[in-house]
Design a protein around this motif. Structure first.
Motif, PDB file in Angstrom:
ATOM      1  N   GLU A  22      54.180  18.151  13.432  1.00  0.00           N
ATOM      2  CA  GLU A  22      52.835  17.478  13.899  1.00  0.00           C
ATOM      3  C   GLU A  22      52.903  16.904  15.298  1.00  0.00           C
ATOM      4  O   GLU A  22      51.689  17.209  16.005  1.00  0.00           O
ATOM      5  N   GLN A  23      53.770  16.473  15.891  1.00  0.00           N
ATOM      6  CA  GLN A  23      54.012  15.925  17.221  1.00  0.00           C
ATOM      7  C   GLN A  23      53.672  17.128  18.146  1.00  0.00           C
ATOM      8  O   GLN A  23      53.125  16.972  19.110  1.00  0.00           O
ATOM      9  N   ARG A  24      54.327  18.388  17.995  1.00  0.00           N
ATOM     10  CA  ARG A  24      54.494  19.434  18.613  1.00  0.00           C
ATOM     11  C   ARG A  24      52.906  19.849  18.550  1.00  0.00           C
ATOM     12  O   ARG A  24      52.292  20.268  19.622  1.00  0.00           O
ATOM     13  N   ARG A  25      52.370  20.217  17.671  1.00  0.00           N
ATOM     14  CA  ARG A  25      50.959  20.455  17.323  1.00  0.00           C
ATOM     15  C   ARG A  25      49.970  19.662  18.149  1.00  0.00           C
ATOM     16  O   ARG A  25      49.108  19.972  19.041  1.00  0.00           O
ATOM     17  N   LEU A  26      50.412  18.278  18.069  1.00  0.00           N
ATOM     18  CA  LEU A  26      49.433  17.380  18.786  1.00  0.00           C
ATOM     19  C   LEU A  26      49.448  17.298  20.420  1.00  0.00           C
ATOM     20  O   LEU A  26      48.493  17.343  21.062  1.00  0.00           O
ATOM     21  N   ALA A  27      50.483  17.606  20.828  1.00  0.00           N
ATOM     22  CA  ALA A  27      51.044  17.943  22.193  1.00  0.00           C
ATOM     23  C   ALA A  27      50.332  19.313  22.623  1.00  0.00           C
ATOM     24  O   ALA A  27      49.773  19.138  23.786  1.00  0.00           O
ATOM     25  N   GLU A  28      50.470  20.624  21.718  1.00  0.00           N
ATOM     26  CA  GLU A  28      49.742  21.490  22.509  1.00  0.00           C
ATOM     27  C   GLU A  28      48.090  21.181  22.420  1.00  0.00           C
ATOM     28  O   GLU A  28      47.623  21.687  23.436  1.00  0.00           O
ATOM     29  N   THR A  29      47.702  20.571  21.638  1.00  0.00           N
ATOM     30  CA  THR A  29      46.348  20.355  21.753  1.00  0.00           C
ATOM     31  C   THR A  29      45.878  19.425  22.665  1.00  0.00           C
ATOM     32  O   THR A  29      44.887  19.482  23.511  1.00  0.00           O
ATOM     33  N   LEU A  30      46.702  18.255  23.100  1.00  0.00           N
ATOM     34  CA  LEU A  30      46.562  17.525  24.127  1.00  0.00           C
ATOM     35  C   LEU A  30      46.627  18.290  25.532  1.00  0.00           C
ATOM     36  O   LEU A  30      45.800  18.380  26.408  1.00  0.00           O
ATOM     37  N   ASP A  31      47.484  19.202  25.638  1.00  0.00           N
ATOM     38  CA  ASP A  31      47.771  20.054  26.778  1.00  0.00           C
ATOM     39  C   ASP A  31      46.330  20.922  26.847  1.00  0.00           C
ATOM     40  O   ASP A  31      45.820  21.240  28.019  1.00  0.00           O
ATOM     41  N   GLU A  32      46.080  21.578  25.808  1.00  0.00           N
ATOM     42  CA  GLU A  32      44.751  22.324  25.810  1.00  0.00           C
ATOM     43  C   GLU A  32      43.758  21.575  26.333  1.00  0.00           C
ATOM     44  O   GLU A  32      42.851  21.990  27.284  1.00  0.00           O
ATOM     45  N   LEU A  33      43.551  20.296  25.880  1.00  0.00           N
ATOM     46  CA  LEU A  33      42.273  19.514  26.296  1.00  0.00           C
ATOM     47  C   LEU A  33      42.488  19.073  27.838  1.00  0.00           C
ATOM     48  O   LEU A  33      41.361  19.004  28.512  1.00  0.00           O
TER      49      LEU A  33
END
Length: 132
Positions: A22-33
């Motif tokens: 979940e942390q990796r998924r959230l980090a990827e989402t933040l990078d995209e944002l």
């Protein structure tokens, strides 16, 4: 396990692995944002949108003057896929066009007349500013 539980208890390692995923998924989402929220990227998207809109308007104007082509019937927003992140202004629009026949001669004469008046007005405005 309690009498009402149907799922087996998870081990601490399984819970830790899920947290890491979940942390990796959230980090990827933040990078995209972060990438899509950069002012340069926002400006590029807006310029692309203006070019696309201008192209559509130019095509419609050309169709009116030439008397052929197609005319826009309707436009509507497309709903984004579930779970996707949509920033303000990133809407996708689907436009439906319909072929039409020749314009009546009166409409062509009116369009030419309006165009001539606009051209004369612009030329007069330029000449007036040059004199000053």
């Amino acid at each position: 396990m309690a009498a009402g539980d149907t799922e087996p208890r998870r081990t601490p390692a399984e819970i830790e692995a899920e947290i890491n995923r979940e942390q990796r998924r959230l980090a990827e989402t933040l990078d995209e944002l972060v990438v899509s929220a950069k002012p340069a990227n926002i400006a590029r998207r807006q310029v692309d949108r203006v070019k696309e809109t201008g192209g559509r308007l130019l095509d419609e104007a050309r169709a009116l003057v030439v008397g052929g082509g197609a005319v826009r019937v309707e436009s509507h927003l497309v709903e984004p896929e579930e779970g996707s992140i949509l920033l303000k202004g990133d809407d996708e629009v689907v436009t439906t066009y319909q072929s039409r026949g020749q314009l009546p001669p009166e409409a062509v004469i009116l369009a030419v007349g309006v165009g001539a008046v606009v051209v004369v007005g612009v030329v007069a405005l330029i000449a007036r500013r040059r004199r000053k």
